[in-house]
Motif scaffolding. Structure first.
Motif, PDB file in Angstrom:
ATOM      1  N   ASN A  82      55.271  41.008  28.135  1.00  0.00           N
ATOM      2  CA  ASN A  82      54.279  42.039  27.827  1.00  0.00           C
ATOM      3  C   ASN A  82      52.871  41.698  28.288  1.00  0.00           C
ATOM      4  N   LYS A  83      52.764  41.153  29.494  1.00  0.00           N
ATOM      5  CA  LYS A  83      51.466  40.924  30.116  1.00  0.00           C
ATOM      6  C   LYS A  83      51.184  42.084  31.074  1.00  0.00           C
ATOM      7  N   ASP A  84      50.149  41.929  31.911  1.00  0.00           N
ATOM      8  CA  ASP A  84      49.740  43.005  32.815  1.00  0.00           C
ATOM      9  C   ASP A  84      50.663  43.036  34.039  1.00  0.00           C
ATOM     10  N   ALA A  85      51.741  43.799  33.950  1.00  0.00           N
ATOM     11  CA  ALA A  85      52.740  43.848  35.018  1.00  0.00           C
ATOM     12  C   ALA A  85      52.190  44.530  36.269  1.00  0.00           C
ATOM     13  N   THR A  86      51.337  45.538  36.100  1.00  0.00           N
ATOM     14  CA  THR A  86      50.762  46.235  37.255  1.00  0.00           C
ATOM     15  C   THR A  86      49.895  45.293  38.070  1.00  0.00           C
ATOM     16  N   TYR A  87      49.060  44.516  37.389  1.00  0.00           N
ATOM     17  CA  TYR A  87      48.196  43.535  38.051  1.00  0.00           C
ATOM     18  C   TYR A  87      49.031  42.484  38.775  1.00  0.00           C
ATOM     19  N   SER A  88      50.073  42.012  38.111  1.00  0.00           N
ATOM     20  CA  SER A  88      50.959  41.010  38.711  1.00  0.00           C
ATOM     21  C   SER A  88      51.652  41.559  39.949  1.00  0.00           C
ATOM     22  N   SER A  89      52.106  42.806  39.868  1.00  0.00           N
ATOM     23  CA  SER A  89      52.777  43.440  40.997  1.00  0.00           C
ATOM     24  C   SER A  89      51.831  43.602  42.180  1.00  0.00           C
ATOM     25  N   LEU A  90      50.584  43.980  41.908  1.00  0.00           N
ATOM     26  CA  LEU A  90      49.603  44.139  42.980  1.00  0.00           C
ATOM     27  C   LEU A  90      49.276  42.803  43.644  1.00  0.00           C
ATOM     28  N   LEU A  91      49.194  41.745  42.858  1.00  0.00           N
ATOM     29  CA  LEU A  91      48.964  40.416  43.425  1.00  0.00           C
ATOM     30  C   LEU A  91      50.106  40.027  44.351  1.00  0.00           C
ATOM     31  N   ASN A  92      51.318  40.360  43.943  1.00  0.00           N
ATOM     32  CA  ASN A  92      52.485  40.077  44.783  1.00  0.00           C
ATOM     33  C   ASN A  92      52.433  40.900  46.075  1.00  0.00           C
ATOM     34  N   VAL A  93      52.062  42.161  45.966  1.00  0.00           N
ATOM     35  CA  VAL A  93      51.973  43.042  47.131  1.00  0.00           C
ATOM     36  C   VAL A  93      50.897  42.555  48.104  1.00  0.00           C
ATOM     37  N   PHE A  94      49.711  42.233  47.577  1.00  0.00           N
ATOM     38  CA  PHE A  94      48.605  41.810  48.435  1.00  0.00           C
ATOM     39  C   PHE A  94      48.927  40.491  49.145  1.00  0.00           C
ATOM     40  N   THR A  95      49.471  39.519  48.428  1.00  0.00           N
ATOM     41  CA  THR A  95      49.797  38.241  49.068  1.00  0.00           C
ATOM     42  C   THR A  95      50.909  38.414  50.098  1.00  0.00           C
ATOM     43  N   THR A  96      51.830  39.327  49.828  1.00  0.00           N
ATOM     44  CA  THR A  96      52.906  39.596  50.794  1.00  0.00           C
ATOM     45  C   THR A  96      52.345  40.228  52.069  1.00  0.00           C
ATOM     46  N   LEU A  97      51.391  41.137  51.920  1.00  0.00           N
ATOM     47  CA  LEU A  97      50.789  41.796  53.079  1.00  0.00           C
ATOM     48  C   LEU A  97      49.967  40.815  53.922  1.00  0.00           C
ATOM     49  N   PHE A  98      49.198  39.962  53.254  1.00  0.00           N
ATOM     50  CA  PHE A  98      48.300  39.049  53.969  1.00  0.00           C
ATOM     51  C   PHE A  98      49.020  37.859  54.592  1.00  0.00           C
ATOM     52  N   CYS A  99      50.222  37.544  54.120  1.00  0.00           N
ATOM     53  CA  CYS A  99      50.899  36.330  54.585  1.00  0.00           C
ATOM     54  C   CYS A  99      51.276  36.406  56.057  1.00  0.00           C
ATOM     55  N   ILE A 100      51.377  37.610  56.611  1.00  0.00           N
ATOM     56  CA  ILE A 100      51.728  37.746  58.026  1.00  0.00           C
ATOM     57  C   ILE A 100      50.631  37.148  58.916  1.00  0.00           C
ATOM     58  N   ILE A 101      49.410  37.046  58.372  1.00  0.00           N
ATOM     59  CA  ILE A 101      48.300  36.428  59.100  1.00  0.00           C
ATOM     60  C   ILE A 101      48.150  34.956  58.712  1.00  0.00           C
ATOM     61  N   THR A 102      48.195  34.686  57.417  1.00  0.00           N
ATOM     62  CA  THR A 102      47.871  33.339  56.941  1.00  0.00           C
ATOM     63  C   THR A 102      48.951  32.297  57.236  1.00  0.00           C
ATOM     64  N   MET A 103      50.226  32.672  57.121  1.00  0.00           N
ATOM     65  CA  MET A 103      51.283  31.677  57.298  1.00  0.00           C
ATOM     66  C   MET A 103      51.363  31.139  58.727  1.00  0.00           C
ATOM     67  N   PRO A 104      51.354  31.985  59.774  1.00  0.00           N
ATOM     68  CA  PRO A 104      51.354  31.427  61.133  1.00  0.00           C
ATOM     69  C   PRO A 104      50.141  30.538  61.403  1.00  0.00           C
ATOM     70  N   LEU A 105      48.963  30.928  60.889  1.00  0.00           N
ATOM     71  CA  LEU A 105      47.771  30.111  61.086  1.00  0.00           C
ATOM     72  C   LEU A 105      47.903  28.763  60.379  1.00  0.00           C
ATOM     73  N   ALA A 106      48.473  28.784  59.175  1.00  0.00           N
ATOM     74  CA  ALA A 106      48.670  27.544  58.429  1.00  0.00           C
ATOM     75  C   ALA A 106      49.635  26.609  59.160  1.00  0.00           C
ATOM     76  N   VAL A 107      50.669  27.184  59.757  1.00  0.00           N
ATOM     77  CA  VAL A 107      51.644  26.370  60.499  1.00  0.00           C
ATOM     78  C   VAL A 107      51.018  25.800  61.773  1.00  0.00           C
ATOM     79  N   ILE A 108      50.139  26.568  62.416  1.00  0.00           N
ATOM     80  CA  ILE A 108      49.428  26.053  63.590  1.00  0.00           C
ATOM     81  C   ILE A 108      48.596  24.832  63.203  1.00  0.00           C
ATOM     82  N   LEU A 109      47.871  24.911  62.082  1.00  0.00           N
ATOM     83  CA  LEU A 109      47.087  23.769  61.600  1.00  0.00           C
ATOM     84  C   LEU A 109      47.993  22.586  61.282  1.00  0.00           C
ATOM     85  N   PHE A 110      49.122  22.881  60.654  1.00  0.00           N
ATOM     86  CA  PHE A 110      50.095  21.818  60.337  1.00  0.00           C
ATOM     87  C   PHE A 110      50.559  21.144  61.612  1.00  0.00           C
ATOM     88  N   SER A 111      50.834  21.925  62.649  1.00  0.00           N
ATOM     89  CA  SER A 111      51.304  21.379  63.922  1.00  0.00           C
ATOM     90  C   SER A 111      50.245  20.487  64.561  1.00  0.00           C
TER      91      SER A 111
END
Length: 311
Positions: free
Chosen positions: A278-307
């Protein structure tokens, strides 16, 4: 760079699957609530099959060494994350939902198909080490934090179908037991549905989220940045300075697997747990949506730095 290109291609594939799920709800073919049925199938059938299938490889001392190395690094990462979110709670008053978003990644749904595509099926075994550690933390620390109760739900930990699948997989691995083809074939076929079904569910949830109305909410951008940029950068610097990858021969590759698991979007499981407590499910869902949308940019860049720094 090649790994980043493969990763980007796989993430684009994921987003096409997400779009298909979005269309199903947007065109009134299905309701967003229907995603619960697919979620149940993923959690109780598809993911356990993917886990068991990943352990169906030949036992060697090198693989055992790699599995233990991955598990130890995963534990260290989760301990560091505990320290990180406790600092956030103390100094910036992060809520339990925000802490859970920062700490728990969507490794369960994304890491197995990602590792299989980037490194090959032989390396999927090591991704299960991170998943195993996170499952334990989810049903101990996370459930306690969200429910605001002092006790641990050990029964839920032991009876979790994915924990049981990991135990079964480990027994098969250590006992050098090979499942007959007539059993292993459907297990692998079902396990291969993990990415498509998980992404379709994400798309269905997105279709029912007030994304446009939330674009002015600065906190969604802030915690997306913490989950996808700030934490991955801190972790990468720690890995680079510690030279932990030198402990075993294949340490750099195994470290990449654990790193990938740690920098994925926030765990979709968190939204389900937030609803239960019984916490804020809408807020949690939006955080999941936003991080999912942004990961297409951040994850490849993070892997480039790792490389650049480690590979």
């Amino acid at each position: 760079m090649q790994i980043s290109i493969i990763l980007l291609g796989k993430l684009i594939n994921f987003f096409i699957m997400i779009l298909l799920g979005f269309i199903l709800v947007n065109k009134n073919i299905l309701k967003s609530s229907d995603s619960r049925i697919l979620s149940i199938i993923v959690v109780y059938q598809v993911m356990p099959c993917a886990i068991i299938g990943s352990f169906e490889i030949d036992f060697t001392k090198e693989k055992l060494q790699g599995l233990l190395f991955s598990a130890v690094i995963a534990v260290i990462i989760h301990v560091l994350l505990l320290i990180f979110i406790n600092i956030g709670r103390k100094f910036w008053h992060w809520t339990p939902v925000e802490c859970a978003t920062v700490m728990y990644s969507n490794s369960g749904n994304m890491i197995i198909p990602l590792v299989s595509a980037i490194l090959g099926s032989d390396y999927v075994l090591y991704s299960c080490a991170f998943m195993s550690v996170q499952l334990i933390f989810l049903w101990t620390h996370c459930s306690t934090m969200l429910s605001e109760k002092p006790h641990l739900e050990w029964k839920k930990i032991i009876s979790n179908i994915n924990v049981l699948a990991i135990i079964a997989g480990l027994l098969l691995f250590f006992c050098k037991i090979k499942l007959p083809a007539v059993i292993l074939a459907p297990i692998n076929d079902i396990g291969n549905m993990l990415a498509p079904l998980s992404m379709i569910v994400t798309g269905m949830l997105m279709a029912d989220s007030p994304i446009l109305a939330s674009l002015k909410n600065a906190k969604l951008y802030l915690f997306s940045a913490i989950r996808l940029v700030i934490w991955p950068t801190i972790l990468l610097l720690i890995m680079c300075v510690s030279h932990v990858y030198e402990f075993i021969p294949d340490g750099r590759t195994l470290l990449l697997i654990v790193y990938l698991a740690s920098i994925t979007p926030s765990a979709s499981t968190i939204t389900q747990m937030v609803q239960v407590y019984n916490k804020d499910a809408t807020y949690s869902s939006l955080l999941n949506v936003f991080t999912t949308l942004f990961c297409i940019i951040t994850m490849p860049l993070a892997v480039i730095l790792f490389s650049w720094l480690i590979l």
